[in-house]
Design a protein around this motif. Structure first.
Motif, PDB file in Angstrom:
ATOM      1  N   LYS A  45      48.603  40.340  49.170  1.00  0.00           N
ATOM      2  CA  LYS A  45      48.367  40.326  47.720  1.00  0.00           C
ATOM      3  C   LYS A  45      48.580  41.689  47.075  1.00  0.00           C
ATOM      4  O   LYS A  45      48.208  41.887  45.927  1.00  0.00           O
ATOM      5  N   SER A  46      49.121  42.651  47.808  1.00  0.00           N
ATOM      6  CA  SER A  46      49.362  44.026  47.336  1.00  0.00           C
ATOM      7  C   SER A  46      48.080  44.747  46.965  1.00  0.00           C
ATOM      8  O   SER A  46      48.079  45.615  46.093  1.00  0.00           O
ATOM      9  N   ALA A  48      46.212  46.262  49.390  1.00  0.00           N
ATOM     10  CA  ALA A  48      45.883  47.173  50.489  1.00  0.00           C
ATOM     11  C   ALA A  48      46.762  48.414  50.470  1.00  0.00           C
ATOM     12  O   ALA A  48      47.136  48.932  51.504  1.00  0.00           O
ATOM     13  N   GLY A  49      47.092  48.890  49.305  1.00  0.00           N
ATOM     14  CA  GLY A  49      47.833  50.135  49.213  1.00  0.00           C
ATOM     15  C   GLY A  49      49.301  49.952  48.935  1.00  0.00           C
ATOM     16  O   GLY A  49      49.805  48.840  48.774  1.00  0.00           O
ATOM     17  N   GLY A  50      49.958  51.078  48.832  1.00  0.00           N
ATOM     18  CA  GLY A  50      51.379  51.117  48.533  1.00  0.00           C
ATOM     19  C   GLY A  50      51.751  52.526  48.141  1.00  0.00           C
ATOM     20  O   GLY A  50      51.059  53.485  48.475  1.00  0.00           O
ATOM     21  N   GLN A  51      52.837  52.646  47.413  1.00  0.00           N
ATOM     22  CA  GLN A  51      53.282  53.968  46.996  1.00  0.00           C
ATOM     23  C   GLN A  51      52.399  54.516  45.880  1.00  0.00           C
ATOM     24  O   GLN A  51      51.860  53.776  45.064  1.00  0.00           O
ATOM     25  N   ASN A  56      48.584  52.710  39.730  1.00  0.00           N
ATOM     26  CA  ASN A  56      47.912  52.194  38.536  1.00  0.00           C
ATOM     27  C   ASN A  56      48.109  50.690  38.370  1.00  0.00           C
ATOM     28  O   ASN A  56      47.294  50.021  37.749  1.00  0.00           O
ATOM     29  N   LYS A  57      49.170  50.134  38.926  1.00  0.00           N
ATOM     30  CA  LYS A  57      49.415  48.697  38.839  1.00  0.00           C
ATOM     31  C   LYS A  57      48.565  47.912  39.829  1.00  0.00           C
ATOM     32  O   LYS A  57      48.329  46.727  39.641  1.00  0.00           O
ATOM     33  N   ARG A  58      48.115  48.567  40.895  1.00  0.00           N
ATOM     34  CA  ARG A  58      47.363  47.897  41.950  1.00  0.00           C
ATOM     35  C   ARG A  58      45.859  48.125  41.866  1.00  0.00           C
ATOM     36  O   ARG A  58      45.120  47.654  42.720  1.00  0.00           O
ATOM     37  N   ILE A  59      45.389  48.833  40.864  1.00  0.00           N
ATOM     38  CA  ILE A  59      43.983  49.264  40.869  1.00  0.00           C
ATOM     39  C   ILE A  59      43.006  48.094  40.902  1.00  0.00           C
ATOM     40  O   ILE A  59      42.012  48.135  41.638  1.00  0.00           O
ATOM     41  N   ALA A  60      43.280  47.033  40.164  1.00  0.00           N
ATOM     42  CA  ALA A  60      42.359  45.881  40.158  1.00  0.00           C
ATOM     43  C   ALA A  60      42.339  45.201  41.521  1.00  0.00           C
ATOM     44  O   ALA A  60      41.266  44.855  42.036  1.00  0.00           O
ATOM     45  N   ALA A  61      43.504  45.011  42.117  1.00  0.00           N
ATOM     46  CA  ALA A  61      43.575  44.373  43.434  1.00  0.00           C
ATOM     47  C   ALA A  61      42.911  45.240  44.497  1.00  0.00           C
ATOM     48  O   ALA A  61      42.212  44.731  45.383  1.00  0.00           O
ATOM     49  N   GLU A  62      43.097  46.553  44.414  1.00  0.00           N
ATOM     50  CA  GLU A  62      42.481  47.442  45.395  1.00  0.00           C
ATOM     51  C   GLU A  62      40.965  47.484  45.248  1.00  0.00           C
ATOM     52  O   GLU A  62      40.241  47.554  46.239  1.00  0.00           O
ATOM     53  N   MET A  63      40.470  47.437  44.017  1.00  0.00           N
ATOM     54  CA  MET A  63      39.010  47.419  43.814  1.00  0.00           C
ATOM     55  C   MET A  63      38.409  46.111  44.326  1.00  0.00           C
ATOM     56  O   MET A  63      37.321  46.109  44.896  1.00  0.00           O
TER      57      MET A  63
END
Length: 127
Positions: A45-46, A48-51, A56-63
């Motif tokens: 689901k993107s 767990a990190g990335g570049q 900033n695009k992944r902040i909600a998924a990472e939280m």
């Protein structure tokens, strides 16, 4: 028999045995297996990190991933690991998993400060 140069061999032996022990723990402990499964789910689901440029695009998924990991490991310390491939650098951050207790602590500290202020300067509060 080995002389003074045996220190490196014996030290390396200890490092390898500790690494094997940790790897065995990772593949047999229930909590570790749950963490690996959670990581694979969130990686799809993107979350767990990335570049770094797309962080900033992944902040909600990472939280959301962080909250699920904290819930899964209630009595354990949680760490966030950052791997910077270009810089050849790894950073490890200890996460504060006791946010509810922290909020209570802040509220109690504020109430105590107000009490001490009123006690120390009663004329300022009655005016």
């Amino acid at each position: 028999m080995f002389g003074i140069h045996a220190y490196i061999a014996f030290t390396l032996d200890r490092v390898v045995s500790n690494a094997v022990r940790q790897l065995q723990h990772c593949v047999t402990e229930r909590g570790a297996l749950e963490c690996v499964d959670l990581f694979h789910q969130e990686q799809r689901k993107s979350g767990a990190g990335g570049q770094c440029k797309s962080a900033n695009k992944r902040i909600a998924a990472e939280m959301a991933y962080q909250k699920r990991a904290e819930a899964s490991l209630q009595d354990e310390n949680c760490f966030k690991v950052y791997i910077y491939k270009i810089d050849c650098r790894v950073t490890i951050e200890l996460l504060d998993t006791e946010s509810e207790d922290t909020e209570k602590c802040v509220a109690n500290t504020q109430a105590w400060s107000n009490y001490v202020e009123r006690l120390a300067n009663p004329a300022a509060t009655t005016g």
